[in-house]
Write a protein that holds these residues in place. Structure first.
Motif, short mmCIF file in Angstrom:
data_model
loop_
_atom_site.label_atom_id
_atom_site.label_comp_id
_atom_site.label_asym_id
_atom_site.label_seq_id
_atom_site.Cartn_x
_atom_site.Cartn_y
_atom_site.Cartn_z
N UNK A 160 -9.84 -10.36 1.04
CA UNK A 160 -9.44 -10.60 2.42
C UNK A 160 -7.96 -10.32 2.63
N UNK A 161 -7.12 -10.75 1.67
CA UNK A 161 -5.68 -10.50 1.79
C UNK A 161 -5.37 -9.01 1.75
N UNK A 162 -6.05 -8.28 0.85
CA UNK A 162 -5.81 -6.84 0.74
C UNK A 162 -6.16 -6.13 2.05
N UNK A 163 -7.27 -6.52 2.63
CA UNK A 163 -7.69 -5.88 3.90
C UNK A 163 -6.70 -6.23 5.01
N UNK A 164 -6.30 -7.49 5.07
CA UNK A 164 -5.37 -7.90 6.12
C UNK A 164 -4.04 -7.18 6.01
N UNK A 165 -3.57 -6.94 4.77
CA UNK A 165 -2.32 -6.21 4.58
C UNK A 165 -2.43 -4.79 5.09
N UNK A 166 -3.59 -4.18 4.88
CA UNK A 166 -3.78 -2.79 5.28
C UNK A 166 -3.94 -2.63 6.79
N UNK A 167 -4.74 -3.48 7.39
CA UNK A 167 -5.08 -3.26 8.81
C UNK A 167 -4.39 -4.23 9.75
N UNK A 168 -3.67 -5.23 9.21
CA UNK A 168 -3.15 -6.28 10.05
C UNK A 168 -1.75 -6.08 10.59
N UNK A 169 -1.05 -4.99 10.21
CA UNK A 169 0.33 -4.80 10.63
C UNK A 169 0.43 -4.81 12.15
N UNK A 170 1.30 -5.66 12.68
CA UNK A 170 1.54 -5.70 14.12
C UNK A 170 0.46 -6.41 14.92
N UNK A 171 -0.52 -6.96 14.22
CA UNK A 171 -1.62 -7.61 14.93
C UNK A 171 -1.58 -9.12 14.69
N UNK A 172 -2.14 -9.83 15.63
CA UNK A 172 -2.29 -11.28 15.44
C UNK A 172 -3.57 -11.51 14.65
#
Ligand SMILES: NC(=O)c1ccc[n+]([C@@H]2O[C@H](COP(=O)([O-])OP(=O)(O)OC[C@H]3O[C@@H](n4cnc5c(N)ncnc54)[C@H](O)[C@@H]3O)[C@@H](O)[C@H]2O)c1
Length: 46
Positions: free
Chosen positions: A14-26
């Motif tokens: 989950x952390x790896x995915x969030x780092x990849x796709x989460x930039x600038x997002x809430x």
């Protein structure tokens, strides 16, 4: 309008995915273990 990600399971993958796709997002983090959710909620995305 800002993109929002609903993320359940604040573990390694989950952390790896969030780092990849989460930039600038809430990101709203859900986990059955509240300590895992709190820890990952403090994480910064790249
Ligand atoms: N990490 C890897 O390299 C890898 C490789 C292949 C497969 N997998 C599989 O992928 C899955 C996730 O792996 P991981 O490394 O992220 O695991 P992890 O243990 O690091 O994280 C899993 C997270 O999900 C949470 N969780 C479990 N059940 C939940 C539920 N019902 N509701 C909310 N939160 C819940 C746990 O509390 C934990 O924080 C596992 O099934 C694992 O076997 C992992």
């Amino acid at each position: 309008m800002q993109d929002v990600i609903l993320w359940t399971g604040a573990g390694q993958i989950g952390m790896a995915i969030a780092r990849l796709v989460g930039y600038g997002k809430k990101i709203i983090v859900g986990d059955k273990n509240i300590e895992n959710a709190k820890f990952t909620a403090k994480m910064k995305s790249y």
